[in-house]
Design a protein around this motif. Structure first.
Motif, mmCIF file in Angstrom:
data_model
loop_
_atom_site.group_PDB
_atom_site.id
_atom_site.type_symbol
_atom_site.label_atom_id
_atom_site.label_comp_id
_atom_site.label_asym_id
_atom_site.label_seq_id
_atom_site.Cartn_x
_atom_site.Cartn_y
_atom_site.Cartn_z
ATOM 1 N N CYS A 58 4.668 -3.402 -0.621
ATOM 2 C CA CYS A 58 3.371 -2.795 -0.301
ATOM 3 C C CYS A 58 3.152 -2.714 1.208
ATOM 4 O O CYS A 58 2.654 -1.704 1.708
ATOM 5 N N VAL A 59 3.506 -3.769 1.940
ATOM 6 C CA VAL A 59 3.361 -3.751 3.393
ATOM 7 C C VAL A 59 4.287 -2.709 4.001
ATOM 8 O O VAL A 59 3.892 -1.959 4.905
ATOM 9 N N LEU A 60 5.505 -2.622 3.517
ATOM 10 C CA LEU A 60 6.450 -1.645 4.038
ATOM 11 C C LEU A 60 5.976 -0.214 3.788
ATOM 12 O O LEU A 60 6.004 0.635 4.689
ATOM 13 N N VAL A 61 5.506 0.066 2.587
ATOM 14 C CA VAL A 61 5.004 1.403 2.258
ATOM 15 C C VAL A 61 3.749 1.716 3.082
ATOM 16 O O VAL A 61 3.596 2.828 3.596
ATOM 17 N N SER A 62 2.874 0.736 3.253
ATOM 18 C CA SER A 62 1.660 0.945 4.039
ATOM 19 C C SER A 62 1.984 1.253 5.485
ATOM 20 O O SER A 62 1.330 2.098 6.116
ATOM 21 N N TRP A 63 2.997 0.586 6.023
ATOM 22 C CA TRP A 63 3.409 0.856 7.399
ATOM 23 C C TRP A 63 3.993 2.269 7.524
ATOM 24 O O TRP A 63 3.682 3.005 8.457
ATOM 25 N N LYS A 64 4.830 2.654 6.553
ATOM 26 C CA LYS A 64 5.439 3.989 6.579
ATOM 27 C C LYS A 64 4.386 5.094 6.421
ATOM 28 O O LYS A 64 4.511 6.174 6.988
ATOM 29 N N MET A 65 3.334 4.834 5.635
ATOM 30 C CA MET A 65 2.285 5.821 5.415
ATOM 31 C C MET A 65 1.287 5.860 6.573
ATOM 32 O O MET A 65 0.439 6.751 6.623
ATOM 33 N N GLY A 66 1.348 4.874 7.479
ATOM 34 C CA GLY A 66 0.435 4.844 8.613
ATOM 35 C C GLY A 66 -0.875 4.146 8.344
ATOM 36 O O GLY A 66 -1.807 4.235 9.148
ATOM 37 N N TRP A 67 -0.997 3.477 7.211
ATOM 38 C CA TRP A 67 -2.235 2.770 6.877
ATOM 39 C C TRP A 67 -2.411 1.514 7.704
ATOM 40 O O TRP A 67 -3.540 1.089 7.936
ATOM 41 N N ILE A 68 -1.317 0.882 8.102
ATOM 42 C CA ILE A 68 -1.377 -0.291 8.964
ATOM 43 C C ILE A 68 -0.455 -0.044 10.146
ATOM 44 O O ILE A 68 0.518 0.698 10.040
ATOM 45 N N GLN A 69 -0.776 -0.661 11.270
ATOM 46 C CA GLN A 69 0.015 -0.494 12.483
ATOM 47 C C GLN A 69 0.522 -1.862 12.943
ATOM 48 O O GLN A 69 -0.238 -2.837 12.886
ATOM 49 N N PRO A 70 1.744 -1.927 13.399
ATOM 50 C CA PRO A 70 2.241 -3.194 13.912
ATOM 51 C C PRO A 70 1.559 -3.535 15.239
ATOM 52 O O PRO A 70 1.201 -2.648 16.008
ATOM 53 N N THR A 71 1.360 -4.819 15.468
ATOM 54 C CA THR A 71 0.774 -5.293 16.717
ATOM 55 C C THR A 71 1.649 -6.384 17.276
ATOM 56 O O THR A 71 2.595 -6.823 16.638
#
Length: 77
Positions: A58-71
């Motif tokens: 879920c975290v990986l898909v969310s990152w790929k979709m742009g829903w979450i951004q790495p900090t």
């Protein structure tokens, strides 16, 4: 999405805690006429592993979709 990740992490920790409880409690001697309960700890650990894999996906898909951004520290710094 952040709330979902926090809830999933709490579920993982609770599952790990329940496995610890089953491990520390041990198995009681079987009572006549009843079959002993087996696999509580294994079930809790299997749930934790499965839940961790689902959370990672879920975290990986969310990152790929742009829903979450790495900090944090930028790469190459």
């Amino acid at each position: 999405m952040k709330i979902l990740v926090v809830i999933a992490f709490i579920g993982i920790v609770l599952s790990l805690g329940s496995a610890l409880f089953y491990m520390m409690r041990g198995s009681a001697p079987p009572v006549e006429g009843q079959s002993p309960k087996k696999g509580n700890m294994a079930t809790a650990l299997a749930f934790r592993v499965g839940f961790s894999i689902v959370l990672f996906i879920c975290v990986l898909v969310s990152w790929k979709m742009g829903w979450i951004q790495p900090t944090g520290i930028p790469p190459g710094a």
